[in-house]
Scaffold this motif. Structure first.
Motif, PDB file in Angstrom:
ATOM      1  N   LEU A 134      18.173 -10.299   2.682  1.00  0.00           N
ATOM      2  CA  LEU A 134      17.790  -8.895   2.666  1.00  0.00           C
ATOM      3  C   LEU A 134      16.376  -8.801   3.218  1.00  0.00           C
ATOM      4  CD1 LEU A 134      19.010  -7.762  -0.881  1.00  0.00           C
ATOM      5  CD2 LEU A 134      20.225  -7.591   1.288  1.00  0.00           C
ATOM      6  N   LYS A 135      16.153  -7.895   4.171  1.00  0.00           N
ATOM      7  CA  LYS A 135      14.826  -7.721   4.755  1.00  0.00           C
ATOM      8  C   LYS A 135      14.237  -6.417   4.227  1.00  0.00           C
ATOM      9  CE  LYS A 135      13.848  -9.413   8.669  1.00  0.00           C
ATOM     10  NZ  LYS A 135      13.623  -9.634  10.108  1.00  0.00           N
ATOM     11  N   ILE A 136      13.112  -6.518   3.551  1.00  0.00           N
ATOM     12  CA  ILE A 136      12.462  -5.367   2.926  1.00  0.00           C
ATOM     13  C   ILE A 136      11.546  -4.691   3.934  1.00  0.00           C
ATOM     14  CG2 ILE A 136      10.939  -4.632   1.063  1.00  0.00           C
ATOM     15  CD1 ILE A 136      11.962  -6.959  -0.578  1.00  0.00           C
ATOM     16  N   ASP A 137      11.665  -3.383   4.038  1.00  0.00           N
ATOM     17  CA  ASP A 137      10.952  -2.612   5.055  1.00  0.00           C
ATOM     18  C   ASP A 137       9.445  -2.590   4.802  1.00  0.00           C
ATOM     19  OD1 ASP A 137      11.199  -0.630   7.336  1.00  0.00           O
ATOM     20  OD2 ASP A 137      10.103   0.563   5.863  1.00  0.00           O
ATOM     21  N   ARG A 138       8.701  -2.413   5.890  1.00  0.00           N
ATOM     22  CA  ARG A 138       7.237  -2.355   5.858  1.00  0.00           C
ATOM     23  C   ARG A 138       6.721  -1.255   4.940  1.00  0.00           C
ATOM     24  NH1 ARG A 138       1.991  -3.816   5.911  1.00  0.00           N
ATOM     25  NH2 ARG A 138       0.694  -2.076   6.554  1.00  0.00           N
ATOM     26  N   SER A 139       7.484  -0.167   4.771  1.00  0.00           N
ATOM     27  CA  SER A 139       7.004   0.955   3.962  1.00  0.00           C
ATOM     28  C   SER A 139       6.742   0.544   2.515  1.00  0.00           C
ATOM     29  CB  SER A 139       8.025   2.098   3.996  1.00  0.00           C
ATOM     30  OG  SER A 139       9.272   1.669   3.482  1.00  0.00           O
ATOM     31  N   PHE A 140       7.399  -0.514   2.032  1.00  0.00           N
ATOM     32  CA  PHE A 140       7.167  -0.975   0.668  1.00  0.00           C
ATOM     33  C   PHE A 140       5.956  -1.906   0.577  1.00  0.00           C
ATOM     34  CE2 PHE A 140      11.707   0.018   0.684  1.00  0.00           C
ATOM     35  CZ  PHE A 140      11.804   0.816  -0.438  1.00  0.00           C
TER      36      PHE A 140
END
Length: 658
Positions: free
Chosen positions: A576-582
């Motif tokens: 799972l790749k967590i987005d930069r916004s987090f």
């Protein structure tokens, strides 16, 4: 193969109709034949009795009557059940069985009593057998099998009995009887073939007549529809697209003064949702009401049409066309927002509109309509429920996208697109664990083209698979070199558009690429956006094929969409790749820290690896490491780079973490 068999058509429906006609033809004469059969049996028994009385004669007569009674009952059942029409094969089978029974019964008289008369023969018996056989042929012209099953046994018995008698006369009659049998066989087959031929001709004539009748009816109906719909929309009563095209071209063929012509294009904003939730009847009611409201805003010189679906247009003529076009556009946007009562329930739709002026925004009908459509698109992009006026900036944007589309295919073929790779590292050790393949395109006329624009153009051209294949080949080339760079287990991620998951083309393409480059599918990671996992029938099946082929699966921008965790488990997602916004501001944002911790916890619980994207500084990297995140990528570690620059970067990176 008999003539009748050769004539039988291959079409099952036609065969069934011919068999039905044969069964009905046999049924029509069978009752009369049974009555005649009983009469002839009685007279034959009497002749045999007078010649030489015996119990066998009476037994034979009783058997004939019993068989004929059974045949009669069978005929009644066949008629009552309408087998000749509904199950013609079964009906013919019953009739054939009855004919065989009767024929076997009539094969006994030559062996009952004596054949000897005054001249050593019983001519009456031979005459009767020949007569009933000929009669069966005449009664079964439509279906030779019943005639042959009935006539065959008596003729064979008669010929055999004559041969047993052995006299010269008997042998001559036996030869005549044999010739009669052959002639009957041939005549019966020819008769059936003629019947089948006539039925085929009849069916063709009926089909032709029906086809001509249907075609004539369709022509009349089409003509009536064309006459009534030539210029009018049947649902709303407004003009239709044909009227719109003709009227706009007629106006532009004339010399229209500047400022005396404007075109307004209107599109409803929530129409599909109403159709889907309330049914097409409600959608039709909405269209009719919107058409009435639009017509109330226009004047007698304006042409109001429904172009199709939920799209309307108004051709505004005369002085101050721009001002009137703005007024009509603003008015319909306002009125479309007022509730429409359908079945006692208020429904709100909303509308967007685009306005173009002649000749500023287009001198031809096509150009003017395209300009109005661009203005409509801009109104929708700007938040809907508004009027958009065409301007050159919008046109430039559209022309830019069209130029991208016209040159993308050649760019792929010429390898003008650049594939760059951004490293992914292990936060605790700095070890490089993989790369993500990213697209770059420096267009000779447009300059830098963004990846979303490239993907959008590929989708419009239906070459998304070719684009993915181009990137995957570049990724495979890098994978072949990584073992020599000391990274034999590093993977390369390839982004795939959700639109490519509708069949098995993607899995076959990627499998072929890994085989051609002799690399393990486990080292090629397929990155999909979260929305792709929502279609369980299309995307799910293709993702399952990729997983079965050994490819690693990753969900990009996790947490930004609506993935089902159960579905992620069923697909065996690897990452799972967590987005930069987090990640942004994570050092000071407790909320972002909690969200990252929760997402990492989900990954650990499902045995799914977590990669955080967009790490831009050391502070963010350290916080993520402390929160338990193992892998990350971002500008802090390296910017995306060409494959040729990777060896030099690896050396620099090794020195930095040493």
């Amino acid at each position: 193969m008999t003539d009748a068999t050769r004539l039988m058509p291959e079409d099952e429906a036609t065969r069934r109709q011919i068999l039905s006609a044969q069964a009905l033809a046999v049924l029509d004469g069978v009752v009369l034949s049974l009555a005649a059969n009983c009469f002839l049996a009685a007279t034959t028994a009497a002749v045999l009795w007078l010649d030489e009385p015996g119990a066998g004669i009476l037994a034979w007569l009783a058997a004939v009557f019993a068989i004929n009674l059974a045949r009669y009952i069978g005929v009644r059942i066949v008629r009552r059940l309408n087998c000749a029409v509904e199950r013609p094969k079964r009906a013919l089978g019953v009739l054939s069985l009855g004919a065989l029974g009767g024929g076997l019964a009539w094969s006994l008289p030559p062996f009952i009593g004596t054949l000897h008369g005054a001249n050593g023969l019983n001519p009456y018996l031979i005459f009767i057998i020949g007569g009933i056989c000929a009669g069966s042929l005449m009664q079964s012209t439509a279906y030779s099998r019943t005639a042959l099953l009935f006539a065959g046994p008596p003729l064979a018995a008669a010929i055999l009995s004559l041969l047993i008698t052995g006299t010269s006369a008997a042998l001559v009659i036996a030869a005549d009887a044999l010739l009669l049998a052959v002639m009957m066989l041939r005549a019966s087959q020819l008769s059936e073939a003629g019947f089948i031929r006539s039925q085929i001709d009849r069916l063709k004539a009926v089909a032709l007549a029906a086809s001509l009748s249907d075609a004539n009816g369709e022509i009349r109906q089409s003509y009536q529809q064309l006459a009534s719909l030539a210029n009018r929309d049947a649902l709303t009563g407004l003009g239709n697209r044909a009227l719109f095209n003709q009227r706009l071209r007629d106006l532009l063929d004339k010399s229209v003064p500047t400022g005396a012509l404007a075109l307004l294009v209107i599109d409803l904003d929530r129409f599909k949702a109403i159709n889907d939730t309330m049914g097409h009847g409600a959608g039709d009611a909405v269209l009719i009401e919107i058409a009435d409201r639009l017509a109330s805003l226009t004047g007698p010189t304006d042409t109001v049409v429904r172009l199709g679906g939920d799209e309307f247009a108004v051709i505004i003529e005369g002085q101050a066309a721009e001002a009137r076009g703005r007024a009509i556009g603003d008015g319909i946007v306002r009125l479309a927002g007022d509730p429409i009562v359908i079945g006692g329930r208020p429904v709100t739709v909303g509308a967007s509109a685009g306005l173009a002026l002649h000749p500023q925004h287009g001198e031809t009908a096509d150009d003017l309509f395209a300009s109005a459509d661009i203005a409509l698109y801009a109104a929708k992009e700007g938040g809907r429920r508004r009027l958009g006026l065409f301007n050159p900036i919008l046109k430039a944007r559209i022309e830019r996208q069209r130029l991208i589309e016209t040159t993308l295919t050649d760019a792929i073929a010429d390898r003008a697109l650049q594939v760059v790779f951004q490293p992914q590292v292990e936060l605790a050790t700095g070890r490089v664990t993989g790369f993500e393949a990213l697209l770059r395109w420096m267009h000779p006329e447009l300059g830098a083209v963004s990846p979303p624009d490239i993907v959008r153009a590929a989708h419009a051209l239906h070459i998304s698979t070719a684009l993915t294949g181009y990137v995957a080949n570049c990724a495979a080339e890098l994978l072949r070199t990584l073992p020599r760079l000391g990274l034999p287990e590093a993977a390369v991620a390839v982004n795939v558009s959700p639109r490519e998951f509708s069949g098995d083309t993607l899995s076959r393409l990627l499998t072929d690429i890994t085989r051609a480059h002799d690399i393990s599918p486990a080292l090629m990671e397929i990155e999909i956006t979260e929305e792709a996992t929502l279609d369980t029938q299309a995307a799910g099946a293709e993702l399952a094929r990729l997983e079965a082929a050994g490819f690693r699966l990753a969900v990009d921008d996790f947490g930004m969409g609506h993935s089902s965790l159960a579905y992620l488990v069923s697909l065996h997602i690897d990452r799972l790749k967590i987005d930069r916004s987090f990640v942004k501001g994570i050092a000071t944002s407790r909320e972002n820290q909690a969200l990252i911790s929760a997402l990492i916890g989900i990954g650990h619980a499902l045995s799914i690896d977590i990669v955080v994207e967009g790490v831009e500084n050391e502070e963010e990297a350290e916080v993520l490491r402390m929160l338990g995140c193992r892998h990350a990528q971002g500008y802090y570690f390296a910017r995306p780079m060409p494959a040729n620059d990777i060896p030099r970067w690896l050396d620099q990176h090794a020195e930095r973490i040493a």
